[in-house]
Scaffold this motif. Structure first.
Motif, PDB file in Angstrom:
ATOM      1  N   ARG A  25       0.836  -1.208   0.000  1.00 16.10           N
ATOM      2  CA  ARG A  25       0.000   0.000   0.000  1.00 16.10           C
ATOM      3  C   ARG A  25       0.870   1.257   0.000  1.00 16.10           C
ATOM      4  NH1 ARG A  25      -2.302  -1.063   4.284  1.00 16.10           N
ATOM      5  NH2 ARG A  25      -4.034  -2.245   3.395  1.00 16.10           N
ATOM      6  N   ARG A  26       1.925   1.242   0.810  1.00 15.88           N
ATOM      7  CA  ARG A  26       2.804   2.410   0.886  1.00 15.88           C
ATOM      8  C   ARG A  26       3.562   2.626  -0.422  1.00 15.88           C
ATOM      9  NH1 ARG A  26       5.158   6.052   4.622  1.00 15.88           N
ATOM     10  NH2 ARG A  26       6.521   7.351   3.340  1.00 15.88           N
ATOM     11  N   ARG A  29       1.270   4.117  -2.898  1.00 18.47           N
ATOM     12  CA  ARG A  29       1.019   5.512  -2.551  1.00 18.47           C
ATOM     13  C   ARG A  29       2.173   6.402  -2.965  1.00 18.47           C
ATOM     14  NH1 ARG A  29       0.889   7.488   3.578  1.00 18.47           N
ATOM     15  NH2 ARG A  29       2.953   8.276   3.031  1.00 18.47           N
ATOM     16  N   ASP A  30       3.388   5.852  -2.900  1.00 19.96           N
ATOM     17  CA  ASP A  30       4.578   6.623  -3.266  1.00 19.96           C
ATOM     18  C   ASP A  30       4.862   6.594  -4.765  1.00 19.96           C
ATOM     19  OD1 ASP A  30       4.829   7.236  -0.627  1.00 19.96           O
ATOM     20  OD2 ASP A  30       6.713   6.172  -0.309  1.00 19.96           O
ATOM     21  N   GLU A  53      -6.241   0.821  -7.620  1.00 20.99           N
ATOM     22  CA  GLU A  53      -7.015   2.027  -7.878  1.00 20.99           C
ATOM     23  C   GLU A  53      -7.009   2.291  -9.377  1.00 20.99           C
ATOM     24  OE1 GLU A  53      -5.588   5.271  -5.577  1.00 20.99           O
ATOM     25  OE2 GLU A  53      -6.055   4.333  -3.644  1.00 20.99           O
TER      26      GLU A  53
END
Length: 270
Positions: A25-26, A29-30, A53
């Motif tokens: 997830r991180r 996100r990055d 997403e």
């Protein structure tokens, strides 16, 4: 510390849930493109769907990291999907059920070593040619504070995590001339249920297991358990260009556990 992984291609093993899913997830996100892998095909596919997403899908591949052919297939798919690889996060791991050196079954000891140590080795070996292609590859392995200290009742887990720590150093030596950085994160007590072990216990035993874990975590200078997201933040930093001169490092994310000269507490795999 801010980090960016925009456009980087990452593979995270053992990511159907827990720390691995938080890492994926991180990284997403990055800005990274991410494939996750896990032995649990149903849960892994569900996690990939949940993390995806619009315009940023998370891919999934089932893998047994202790099996060479399965690992080969995983990295062949990653290369085909991404056109290469920039980041490997070696997170897949298991612990024994406890019992100490005279109580752990030999087959269980071997399984812990196969998944944790052989799995880390096989994934790194398969990843190195891909990571070396652009000269900016990064590997982040998940060891443990109990790869540095002993862990009462868990000799296989402690031995395996210690082996991962030293394998990380060895890989850093070999990877440096190829432009590959290799580091490891050493989590302390993390607020998750590794291998869903507590879910296999009755309610009373599960509550006691959690109580012991929280009591042990409370003895750390930062008197609480770590969140999976806090582990993920450390991994993202080591995988990013912000850590461009960092390799061969064993980074404790442990609330000060290893800073203590004297620690005694109940045995719980971190």
């Amino acid at each position: 510390m801010a980090s960016t992984l925009t456009g980087r291609r990452a593979l995270v093993t053992g990511a159907a849930g827990g720390i691995g899913a938080a890492i994926a997830r991180r990284l997403l996100r990055d800005g990274a493109r991410v494939m996750i892998a896990d032995l649990d095909a149903e849960r892994g596919a569900r996690t990939a769907r949940e993390l995806s997403e619009p315009g940023a899908p998370c891919l999934f591949q089932a893998v047994d990291v202790s099996d060479e052919d399965s690992v080969t297939a995983l990295f062949e798919r990653a290369a085909a999907e991404f056109g290469g690889l920039d980041v490997l996060v070696g997170n897949a791991g298991v612990a024994e059920s406890g019992g100490g050196v005279t109580g752990v079954p030999v087959a269980e000891f071997r399984r812990v070593m196969d998944v944790n140590v052989m799995g880390t080795f096989l994934c790194a070996r398969a990843a190195f040619p891909l990571l070396a292609a652009d000269g900016e590859g990064a590997v982040v392995n998940l060891s443990s504070i109990f790869g540095v200290t002993g862990l009462p009742a868990f000799p296989a887990y402690s031995a395996a995590k210690g082996a991962i720590a030293n394998l990380t150093r060895q890989l850093a030596i070999e990877g440096g001339p190829l432009g590959i950085r290799v580091n490891a994160v050493l989590p302390g007590y993390v607020d998750h249920d590794m291998g869903d072990s507590r879910s296999l216990l009755d309610a009373e035993a599960a509550a006691e297991s959690l109580r012991q874990r929280e009591a042990a975590a409370a003895r750390q200078p930062i008197a609480r358990q770590c969140s999976p997201d806090e582990i993920a933040a450390a991994v993202a930093f080591l995988a990013s260009p912000d850590a461009s001169f960092v390799t061969g490092v064993l980074l404790p994310v442990d609330g000060g556990f290893l800073a203590q000269g004297d620690w005694r507490g109940p045995g719980q795999a971190a």
